[in-house]
Write a protein that holds these residues in place. Structure first.
Motif, short mmCIF file in Angstrom:
data_model
loop_
_atom_site.label_atom_id
_atom_site.label_comp_id
_atom_site.label_asym_id
_atom_site.label_seq_id
_atom_site.Cartn_x
_atom_site.Cartn_y
_atom_site.Cartn_z
N GLY A 30 0.81 -1.21 0.00
CA GLY A 30 0.00 0.00 0.00
C GLY A 30 0.84 1.26 0.00
O GLY A 30 2.06 1.23 0.22
N SER A 31 0.16 2.39 -0.24
CA SER A 31 0.85 3.68 -0.34
C SER A 31 0.67 4.54 0.90
O SER A 31 1.43 5.49 1.10
CB SER A 31 0.34 4.45 -1.56
OG SER A 31 -1.05 4.69 -1.46
N ARG A 32 -0.30 4.23 1.74
CA ARG A 32 -0.55 5.05 2.93
C ARG A 32 0.31 4.58 4.09
O ARG A 32 0.68 3.41 4.21
CB ARG A 32 -2.02 4.93 3.34
CG ARG A 32 -3.02 5.38 2.31
CD ARG A 32 -4.41 4.94 2.72
NE ARG A 32 -5.46 5.43 1.84
CZ ARG A 32 -6.67 4.88 1.78
NH1 ARG A 32 -6.95 3.84 2.52
NH2 ARG A 32 -7.57 5.38 0.97
N GLY A 33 0.59 5.52 4.98
CA GLY A 33 1.38 5.18 6.16
C GLY A 33 0.73 4.11 7.01
O GLY A 33 1.39 3.20 7.52
N GLY A 34 -0.60 4.19 7.16
CA GLY A 34 -1.32 3.21 7.96
C GLY A 34 -1.25 1.82 7.36
O GLY A 34 -1.15 0.81 8.08
N GLU A 35 -1.28 1.73 6.03
CA GLU A 35 -1.19 0.43 5.37
C GLU A 35 0.19 -0.19 5.59
O GLU A 35 0.31 -1.39 5.88
CB GLU A 35 -1.48 0.59 3.88
CG GLU A 35 -2.94 0.88 3.60
CD GLU A 35 -3.22 1.25 2.16
OE1 GLU A 35 -4.34 0.98 1.69
OE2 GLU A 35 -2.32 1.83 1.50
N LEU A 36 1.22 0.62 5.46
CA LEU A 36 2.58 0.10 5.70
C LEU A 36 2.73 -0.38 7.14
O LEU A 36 3.37 -1.40 7.41
CB LEU A 36 3.62 1.17 5.38
CG LEU A 36 3.77 1.56 3.91
CD1 LEU A 36 4.92 2.54 3.76
CD2 LEU A 36 4.01 0.34 3.04
N LYS A 37 2.13 0.35 8.06
CA LYS A 37 2.20 -0.02 9.48
C LYS A 37 1.66 -1.43 9.71
O LYS A 37 2.25 -2.21 10.47
CB LYS A 37 1.41 0.99 10.30
CG LYS A 37 1.27 0.63 11.78
CD LYS A 37 0.40 1.65 12.49
CE LYS A 37 0.15 1.24 13.95
NZ LYS A 37 -0.75 2.21 14.63
N TYR A 38 0.57 -1.77 9.04
CA TYR A 38 -0.08 -3.05 9.29
C TYR A 38 0.32 -4.16 8.32
O TYR A 38 0.12 -5.34 8.62
CB TYR A 38 -1.61 -2.88 9.24
CG TYR A 38 -2.16 -2.15 10.43
CD1 TYR A 38 -2.20 -2.75 11.69
CD2 TYR A 38 -2.65 -0.86 10.31
CE1 TYR A 38 -2.70 -2.08 12.79
CE2 TYR A 38 -3.16 -0.18 11.41
CZ TYR A 38 -3.19 -0.79 12.65
OH TYR A 38 -3.68 -0.12 13.74
N LEU A 39 0.89 -3.81 7.16
CA LEU A 39 1.12 -4.82 6.14
C LEU A 39 2.58 -5.03 5.73
O LEU A 39 2.93 -6.10 5.24
CB LEU A 39 0.31 -4.48 4.88
CG LEU A 39 -1.21 -4.54 5.03
CD1 LEU A 39 -1.89 -4.03 3.77
CD2 LEU A 39 -1.68 -5.94 5.36
#
Length: 390
Positions: free
Chosen positions: A196-205
């Motif tokens: 993913g491109s969002r910070g939250g997506e990187l945090k979880y994935l």
């Protein structure tokens, strides 16, 4: 007539792509057009004066939004004031419905025609939002045919325009050329990791995806991995993570160039979102995964009425690709699914044929159709003469 003025707001990278295509089409018809609002690098390249950084609107999940609520409300209030004092001929909200629909409603009350480009998932959850849309929006532009059918049932002015990516991406992608461009090996199997491109997506994935790469490598020594980063900040974050914890992996980190990464790959581990459509158009076997804050997931899962979350499955109304969510996002589940996607079988050939059919269905020259619909709305409101924008 005076110079055509467009107000426009996009909330994330996928909206920036759509907005840029639309603005390019409108600029061809109206070379002196004035555009302002919120957009990313692509929209700004088409002449959009961005009053705020688009990154400020890119927030994932209910809980995460709460932490930024006052900032978001402040930006929206400022935009309402700005556009009310300097009214554009039309306002276009692109996606980001929790932000843009309210903005559209206030501007519509001020006499400004409003368009919403990209339907909220009203057909999947919170379907009563359609009644809010009827009050805030003069015209809905949908990317997918099943969305237009939903709005027609509610007597909402709507236009199915297709998806610009379906025209931008060739029906037969050139995998070899993409590998050469990215300096990737031609004789090995390549798995793209797309958290993913969002910070939250990187945090979880990001870490589960990299853990899955390690799981796969232990069982498939020939694999090579490639991961794109949406911008320099994401690249630096992922570079530090890989260097500190995943230095054993044969992985190439690439700044942007996500389409080339997908084209080069044999299979894709990917976050649910617009990127799954790009993977479909490139005819790539994929495993779709998603994680979010537990409380956000608990709330959303109770509201969800759709059988599927990924665009390939929604478009086919069938389980074409695996969808792996929340606590199941771990190597022991993701790894075997990717191994299956890497097998050259009749099942994978059938999958690619289905992807090809969907590609043709979505290939509508979306930016042109969207611009046509906007011009018709402007004419109907007396903002353009009948021969303008032909």
């Amino acid at each position: 007539m005076s110079t055509l003025r467009i107000g426009i707001v996009a909330g994330e990278a996928s909206g920036d792509i759509l907005g840029a295509g639309l603005l390019a089409e409108l600029r061809q018809r109206f070379p002196d057009i004035e555009i302002e609002g919120i957009g990313g690098e692509l929209m700004q390249a088409e002449g959009c004066v961005s009053l705020y950084s688009m990154e400020r609107l890119s927030v994932m999940g209910l809980v995460e939004v709460l932490g930024r609520l006052w900032e978001l409300l402040g930006i929206r209030k400022s935009l309402v004031s700005h556009f009310s004092q300097q009214p554009p001929d039309i306002f276009i909200g692109i996606d980001a419905p929790d932000f843009t629909l309210n903005l559209e409603g206030k501007l519509r009350l001020a006499g400004i025609p409003t368009v919403h480009y990209v339907s909220p998932s009203v057909w999947a959850w919170r379907s009563k939002r359609v009644f809010k849309i009827l009050k805030t929006t003069d015209l809905m532009l949908t990317l997918f045919p099943f969305e237009a059918q939903f709005y027609q049932r509610h007597s909402m002015p709507v236009e199915f325009v297709g998806h610009p990516l379906a025209n931008m991406i060739p029906l037969e992608p050139d995998q070899s050329a993409a590998r050469s461009d990215l300096d990737l090996p031609h004789g090995q199997r390549i798995v793209a990791l797309m958290p993913g491109s969002r910070g939250g997506e990187l945090k979880y994935l990001a870490e589960p995806f990299l853990d899955t790469a390690r799981w796969l490598l232990k069982r498939n020594a020939d694999l090579v991995f490639v991961m794109p980063a949406a911008n320099q900040a994401r690249f630096d974050h992922l570079r530090a993570l890989i260097d500190s914890r995943y230095g054993d992996l044969p992985i190439k980190l690439v700044l942007k160039r996500s389409r080339e990464v997908l084209t080069a790959a044999d299979a894709v581990l990917i976050a649910s979102g617009t990127a799954t459509l790009e993977a479909l158009l490139l005819k790539k076997p994929m495993v779709v995964a998603y994680r979010m804050a537990p409380i956000t997931y608990k709330i959303i899962s109770r509201l969800l009425s759709s059988k599927y979350i990924s665009l390939p499955n929604l478009l086919a109304d069938a389980p074409l690709v695996p969808e792996i969510l929340q606590n199941e996002v771990r190597p022991e589940v993701l790894g075997p699914a990717i191994e299956q996607a890497l097998i050259d079988s009749d099942e994978q050939s059938s999958l690619k044929q289905r992807f090809y059919e969907i590609h043709l269905q979505l290939r509508q020259d979306a930016s042109k159709k969207a611009a046509d619909a906007i011009v018709r709305l402007l004419r109907s409101r007396g903002r353009l003469s009948e021969d303008a924008g032909v």
